[in-house]
Design an enzyme around this catalytic site. Sequence first.
Site, PDB file in Angstrom:
ATOM      1  N   ASP A   4      77.784   2.418 -23.445  1.00 10.23           N
ATOM      2  CA  ASP A   4      77.239   3.250 -24.613  1.00 10.23           C
ATOM      3  C   ASP A   4      76.385   2.180 -25.622  1.00 10.23           C
ATOM      4  OD1 ASP A   4      77.069   5.726 -26.363  1.00 10.23           O
ATOM      5  OD2 ASP A   4      78.088   4.354 -27.995  1.00 10.23           O
TER       6      ASP A   4
ATOM      7  N   GLU B  29      73.679   3.410 -20.974  1.00  8.01           N
ATOM      8  CA  GLU B  29      72.885   4.286 -21.986  1.00  8.01           C
ATOM      9  C   GLU B  29      71.820   3.495 -22.679  1.00  8.01           C
ATOM     10  OE1 GLU B  29      72.730   7.184 -25.476  1.00  8.01           O
ATOM     11  OE2 GLU B  29      74.159   5.375 -25.501  1.00  8.01           O
TER      12      GLU B  29
END
Length: 675
Positions: free
Chosen positions: A316, A370
Amino acid sequence: MDKREESRITLSNELLYLFNTGKLHHAYRHFGAQIMEDGVRFAVWAPDVRSVKVIGDFNGWGNKDPEHLGYTCEDCYLEQIGTTGVFAGFLPGLKAGERYKYDITTAEGRHLIKADPFAFCAQLRPETASIVADLQYQWHDYEWMENRKHQDFFRRPINIYEIHLGSWMRHPNQADGFYSYDELADRLIPYIIEMGYTHVELMPVMEHPLDASWGYQVTGYFAATSRYGEPTGLMRLIDRCHQAGIGVILDWVPGHFCPDAHGLASFNGGMLYEKEIHPEWGTYKFDFGRSEVRSFLMSNASFWMEKYHADGLRVDGVSSMLYLNFGKTNQRDFIYNKDGGDTDLDAISFIREFNQMIGSDFPGTFTAAEESSAFPLVTSPPEVGGLGFHFKWNMGWMNDTLDYMSTDFIYRKYDHNKMTFAMTYAYSENYILPLSHDEVVHGKKSLIGRMPGDMWRKFAGMRTLAMYHMTHPGKKLNFMGNENAPFIEWREYEELEWFMLQYENHAKYRDYVKALNCIYRDTSALWSCDSSWDGFRWIDCDNSEQSILSYVRMAELPEDPVEMAELPEDPVDTAELTDEGEAEADAVIPEFEPAIPDTVAVIINFNIEQYDKYRIGVPFEGEYTEILNSDSVEFGGNDLINPAVITADEIPMHGQPYSIELRIPALGGIILKRI
C-alpha cells in the site's frame, strides 16, 4: 545465572549483528514472546533507554504482588545485551494465552507502556495488550505450495476479489457483527469458486485499533487481528483457500504506521521506528535508513509469507514511500536527497531489497505496488534500475476509465482517447487493473452510481465497463460488492447489501459478472500474453463518433511458430513412370502455414445507438462464435445477439484481411472466439 538459563535469554552475536545491520529477515523467530519448553523468552529492541520489564497478569501489571505465578516486578526486568539496543529475558512457567506489555523507562525517566512490536496476537480493541501465542499449525496445502513454485503467474489468469473481512458479510447473532475466520471460510470460499475468481485479496488483517482505518493504520504488524478469532483461524482460512485452488494476497502497509500510544510511535521516548509525521494522514513514516527498522519490515514481509503461506503481498501507498515531499503543500517544507532530487533513496533501496527477498525466498509468489506516480521501472528488476515489483496497479487506466464511464453519452465522443490512451503505455509495466475499494468511498459514489442515464442504461453501462475491464490487457482486481451493483458506497460498519439480489437487475448483473469471470479464466487469449503487443491488436480505436472500440486478444504462440502438418505414411504412393521408365516420386509434401493463436475479438459500444449491420475487420479467416453478449436477456439486456457461427468474409476492413458483419447492441459488448 547457569548456562541453561543464559541460553534461554541470550541471542547469538551473529543474529544480533544481522538485526543491527538490517539483514535479519526472520527476526520473528527470535524476538517477541517465544514459547519455549518451560516458559517464554521475551526480546525487544529499545535502544537508549534505562530499563525494560515485562508486565502482565502474572505480576499484577507491575502494580502489586501477583497471586498465581509468584513473580515480582523485579523478576521481570529484561537484560540489555551489550550495545545492540536489544533487551531479553526468560520467564519460566508462562504459557500461550498470557497477556503482557513492556514497561519501558526512557533515558529521561518517563514510563512508556508498550505493546510488543513482534507480538503474534493482540487483544481485541479497545484493549491493547499483547498475547503470548503459539503459531504451530498443521498445514494441508502441500500440493498447492509445491505447484506454486513452478507457476508462471505472468502467463496465468489472475482475477482478484478484494475483500474487507469485517463487512463482506456480518454475523446476525454477534454483538460486534463479526464472523470468525472459520465461519468466513465456510461462506467465502464457495462464493469465490462460484463466481470464478482466481485469487482473494484481504485488506490488511494486521492488528489495528480503528475499524474505520480498514486496517491501513497498523499497531500489530505480526498479529493477525483478533476481530475474527485466533491467528491459527486465519491460517485455516488460507489453508482452505489453497485446498480449493484459490490464491491469497495480503495487503501490507510498510510506508507508515498508526500513532496510537501503545504502538510503535515514540517507542523509546523519541523517534525510533519513525522518521517524520506523514503530512496528509497524520501517521508516522518509517525510517527506512535505520538498519533495525529494515530488519523489522523485511522480517514482517517474510513472516506473512512463511507463517501464513501468503501467495502475494500488495504493498500500500508506495508513492508515499518513494517521494520525500509526498503530501507536502508548502515548498518551504520540501527536502531533497544527496543528489538534489526528491526521491527517498533509503526507501527505494529498501523496496528493492524487499522484492529481491520475496523473489528469492518464496518462489511462485508475487508483489504488487499500489503506486500512482510516473516513477519509472516499478516492475523491472533492480539489476536494471527497477524497483523489482512483479505487478503495479494501473491507476491511470482506472481514473481514465471511470471518468469516461461517468460522462453523458452525447459527450463521450470528445473523451474517446480516455479509453484508448492506456494502450500507449500498457506494456511499460506489468499491470493489474483495479476497481478497488478506494473507488467506492469518500463521496466518489458506487460504480453504478456514476453511470449516466435511466436504470436500464445504468446497468447496461455497468456491463460494458465490466467487459472492457476483463478484456483489456492486464490482470484484474474487483472490490467486493461491485459484482452486485450496489447504489450506495461501501461502508465498513455494515455488510454488503446482499438483499439487493432479490431484485432482478442486480441478480442478473451478478450472473453476468460470473459468466465474464469464467470466460476470462477459461480463455487463454485474455491472459497468456498480457505483457506484450503480441497479445493485442486494435481493430478500430478511432471510432469516436459512434463511441465503439474493437480489438483482438491473442494467446501466446507455441515456441515452434510453424504449425506442422503430418507427413503421409507413404510419401511416394503417387509415383509415376518417366519416359525412361524410372520411378519419380511425387511425394505429397504438406504446406507449412504459420500457426494461428487462440483469438478473441471484442467489440464494445459505449453509446446508446444500436446497429443491425456493423462490419469490422478480423485478422484471421475461419469461423467465429459469440461466447458472450452483454445484451443477452439473461443478463438484463434486450437480446440483440448474433448467430451461433459467423464466417469471416474475404473483405478487407480496418487494415485486416478479413471482416465479419455483426449486430451491435446499444450500450453493449460482444466477445467473439475464433473456432
